[in-house]
Design an enzyme around this catalytic site. Structure first.
Site, PDB file in Angstrom:
ATOM      1  N   CYS A  12      31.727-135.762 -36.385  1.00  0.00           N
ATOM      2  CA  CYS A  12      31.196-136.989 -36.817  1.00  0.00           C
ATOM      3  C   CYS A  12      32.473-138.039 -37.097  1.00  0.00           C
ATOM      4  CB  CYS A  12      30.606-136.779 -38.244  1.00  0.00           C
ATOM      5  SG  CYS A  12      29.320-135.399 -38.121  1.00  0.00           S
ATOM      6  N   LYS A  54      26.013-146.701 -39.901  1.00  0.00           N
ATOM      7  CA  LYS A  54      26.433-145.377 -40.056  1.00  0.00           C
ATOM      8  C   LYS A  54      27.606-145.094 -39.539  1.00  0.00           C
ATOM      9  CE  LYS A  54      26.469-140.697 -39.365  1.00  0.00           C
ATOM     10  NZ  LYS A  54      26.353-139.759 -40.223  1.00  0.00           N
TER      11      LYS A  54
HETATM   12  N1  SAJ Z   1      39.629-134.922 -44.274  1.00  0.00           N
HETATM   13  C1  SAJ Z   1      40.930-135.101 -44.553  1.00  0.00           C
HETATM   14  N2  SAJ Z   1      41.143-135.838 -45.965  1.00  0.00           N
HETATM   15  C2  SAJ Z   1      40.238-136.183 -46.834  1.00  0.00           C
HETATM   16  C3  SAJ Z   1      39.035-135.984 -46.572  1.00  0.00           C
HETATM   17  C4  SAJ Z   1      38.671-135.285 -45.063  1.00  0.00           C
HETATM   18  O1  SAJ Z   1      41.845-134.835 -43.872  1.00  0.00           O
HETATM   19  O2  SAJ Z   1      40.419-136.823 -47.822  1.00  0.00           O
HETATM   20  C5  SAJ Z   1      39.195-134.021 -43.087  1.00  0.00           C
HETATM   21  C6  SAJ Z   1      38.542-132.919 -43.329  1.00  0.00           C
HETATM   22  O3  SAJ Z   1      39.228-131.707 -43.519  1.00  0.00           O
HETATM   23  C7  SAJ Z   1      37.592-132.879 -42.010  1.00  0.00           C
HETATM   24  C8  SAJ Z   1      37.411-134.002 -41.497  1.00  0.00           C
HETATM   25  O4  SAJ Z   1      38.253-134.852 -42.363  1.00  0.00           O
HETATM   26  O5  SAJ Z   1      38.626-132.251 -41.027  1.00  0.00           O
HETATM   27  C9  SAJ Z   1      36.118-134.743 -41.834  1.00  0.00           C
HETATM   28  O6  SAJ Z   1      35.340-133.903 -43.089  1.00  0.00           O
HETATM   29  P1  SAJ Z   1      34.623-134.841 -44.159  1.00  0.00           P
HETATM   30  O7  SAJ Z   1      34.378-134.021 -45.172  1.00  0.00           O
HETATM   31  O8  SAJ Z   1      35.225-136.139 -44.522  1.00  0.00           O
HETATM   32  O9  SAJ Z   1      33.391-135.418 -43.332  1.00  0.00           O
HETATM   33  P2  SAJ Z   1      32.253-134.555 -42.343  1.00  0.00           P
HETATM   34  O10 SAJ Z   1      32.849-134.844 -40.864  1.00  0.00           O
HETATM   35  O11 SAJ Z   1      31.995-132.949 -42.647  1.00  0.00           O
HETATM   36  O12 SAJ Z   1      30.919-135.359 -42.765  1.00  0.00           O
HETATM   37  C10 SAJ Z   1      30.980-136.936 -42.439  1.00  0.00           C
HETATM   38  C11 SAJ Z   1      30.391-137.569 -43.922  1.00  0.00           C
HETATM   39  N3  SAJ Z   1      30.777-139.068 -43.725  1.00  0.00           N
HETATM   40  C12 SAJ Z   1      31.289-139.630 -44.712  1.00  0.00           C
HETATM   41  O13 SAJ Z   1      31.602-139.060 -45.914  1.00  0.00           O
HETATM   42  C13 SAJ Z   1      31.360-140.952 -44.835  1.00  0.00           C
HETATM   43  C14 SAJ Z   1      29.085-137.204 -44.119  1.00  0.00           C
HETATM   44  O14 SAJ Z   1      28.664-137.909 -45.176  1.00  0.00           O
HETATM   45  C15 SAJ Z   1      28.408-137.657 -42.757  1.00  0.00           C
HETATM   46  O15 SAJ Z   1      26.886-137.297 -42.875  1.00  0.00           O
HETATM   47  C16 SAJ Z   1      29.078-136.944 -41.514  1.00  0.00           C
HETATM   48  O16 SAJ Z   1      30.186-137.056 -41.368  1.00  0.00           O
HETATM   49  C17 SAJ Z   1      28.148-137.052 -40.326  1.00  0.00           C
HETATM   50  O17 SAJ Z   1      27.448-136.432 -39.914  1.00  0.00           O
HETATM   51  O18 SAJ Z   1      28.220-138.003 -39.766  1.00  0.00           O
END
Ligand code: SAJ
Length: 418
Positions: free
Chosen positions: A269, A215
């Site tokens: 996360c 995870k």
């Molecule tokens: N972000 C970027 N660039 C990207 C993708 C995201 O800057 O290309 C930023 C987003 O704007 C945000 C942050 O990263 O601020 C995180 O967003 P996210 O959509 O990547 O992830 P979370 O935190 O909403 O959810 C993640 C997910 N993990 C993965 O995709 C590996 C989700 O599947 C997990 O269940 C969740 O963390 C968790 O609970 O751990």
């Protein structure tokens, strides 16, 4: 034959993971008791209401409560299975703060009679599930816990990390594959019976420590990839290149998938979990730590760029669009957008600073306190602004007519309006 669980489940923690899990089980006929220390949350759920925005969750919760399958309380009840879905934040030293997990274990321990399954869903450093089993043994010396016996234990303990994406939780909870790591193989099998109730993805059985680490690896992988994109953004600024164009071209390669640069990595996360790996093996994790540093530096960099743009005006008005930590959620916790607005407001106290966040109706206290930040509808904020800073790629902003931006300095940190 794969067994499916039919008993009563208590879910400790009715947050972004616990409540959707409760709804997923209850709408499929399982009796679920949600437990939370927050009385307002318990009152809301008892009336079938959801205290945060998540697509499709409201319908599931109100339906489950109306059917009498889901109830909520502040007291941990007797149950056949316990799912711990409490926060695991990090402390100032970046090490995991497990006191909510410990508190959940202390509530569960006196309720155990033998035969129950205890599942840790909260994202945790390797070894935490074993720690849960040991804590239970300490609190209930009359019971046999799985870490201490090769034979049939009285209580089964497993880790089943959630992997759902906020904004798509109700879909991904059903369709994603699920990793279930037991203290023993039998613990994993017993825990898997519960997830079979609603999970249509593959349920992969493993040991607890590997499941914990997997995870953390998933989120660290994403963090490192986003840090790479953010570093490319800085390099492109220096070389006067369009980073979005560069990444788009590179991603045409069949084995390249660079993620998207942005104003920083928020949420509880991806910005947190990599630290649990660094904490567990500090000397072996320089790349993961560097990615954290790159992403953590983004908000301040964006604020500095805005301040520079302000220098071109005598008395500028700035509109910042978005406060949430990412698109189409109302969650402002650990949001880089909030940090950026606060940073700008502090650096330029006399600035006329407007903020638009369509998914919330009031400013978070840290911005309210600053005095020079005003929450407005996007159209009003943009109309008055000299500089428009796009911080969150909400659909609401995507659909705004571009003609509103004519004549303004536009800083699009998400590449939404390219
Ligand atoms: N972000 C970027 N660039 C990207 C993708 C995201 O800057 O290309 C930023 C987003 O704007 C945000 C942050 O990263 O601020 C995180 O967003 P996210 O959509 O990547 O992830 P979370 O935190 O909403 O959810 C993640 C997910 N993990 C993965 O995709 C590996 C989700 O599947 C997990 O269940 C969740 O963390 C968790 O609970 O751990």
């Amino acid at each position: 034959m794969n067994e499916i669980f039919t008993g009563r489940v208590a879910i400790i923690g009715l947050g972004y993971i616990g409540l959707p899990t409760a709804a997923a089980l209850a709408t499929r006929g399982i009796d679920v008791i949600g437990v939370d220390v927050n009385e307002a949350t318990v009152a809301a759920v008892s009336q079938g209401r959801v205290p945060f925005v998540e697509p499709e969750l409201s319908t599931a919760v109100s339906g489950a409560v109306a059917m009498g399958r889901l109830t909520a309380t502040t007291e941990t009840p007797d149950a056949d299975a316990y799912i711990i879905a409490v926060p695991t934040p990090f402390a100032d030293d970046h090490l995991a703060d497990l006191h909510y997990v410990r508190a959940a274990v202390e509530q569960i321990a006196p309720r155990l009679h033998g035969g129950e399954v205890v599942i840790l869903e909260s994202t945790s450093p390797p070894g935490t599930t074993l720690g849960v089993s040991k804590w239970l043994a300490e609190l209930r010396p009359d019971l046999v816990l799985p870490h201490s016996s090769e034979g049939v234990p009285d209580v089964y303990v497993a880790h089943c990390p959630e992997r759902v994406l906020p904004g798509r939780i109700m879909v991904e909870m059903v369709t994603n594959d699920r990793v279930v790591g037991g203290i023993t193989p039998r613990c994993a099998q017993r825990a898997a019976e519960i997830y079979r109730v609603f999970c249509q993805g593959e349920i992969v059985l493993s040991d607890a420590a590997s499941a914990e680490m997997a995870k953390l690896v998933e989120n660290a992988y994403r963090d490192v990839n986003i840090a790479f994109a953010n570093e490319l953004s800085l390099i492109s600024e220096t070389l006067e290149l369009d980073v979005w164009e560069v990444i788009k071209l590179a991603n045409h390669h069949p084995r390249v998938n660079v993620l998207t640069p942005g104003p920083g990595v928020g949420g509880h996360c991806i910005a947190v979990d990599p630290w649990f790996i660094v904490g567990a093996a500090p000397l072996q994790s320089p790349l993961i730590r560097a990615a954290r540093d790159v992403n953590d530096a983004r908000p301040h960099h964006v604020a500095e760029q805005v301040a520079k743009k302000c220098g071109r005006f005598r008395d500028p008005t700035v509109a910042c669009l978005g406060l949430a930590y990412k698109a189409n959620v109302d969650d402002l916790r650990e949001s880089p957008a909030v940090d950026i607005v606060a940073d700008i407001a502090r650096a330029l106290p006399g600035l006329d600073l407007r903020v638009s966040e369509p998914l919330v109706d009031h400013l978070p206290p840290e911005l309210e306190l600053l005095g020079n930040v005003r929450l407005q509808a996007a159209s009003d904020a943009i109309a008055d602004a000299d500089i428009v800073v796009l911080l969150v790629d909400h659909d609401h902003f995507r659909s705004l007519s571009r003609s509103r931006l004519a004549g303004k300095v536009v800083y699009d940190t998400r590449g939404l309006w390219r």
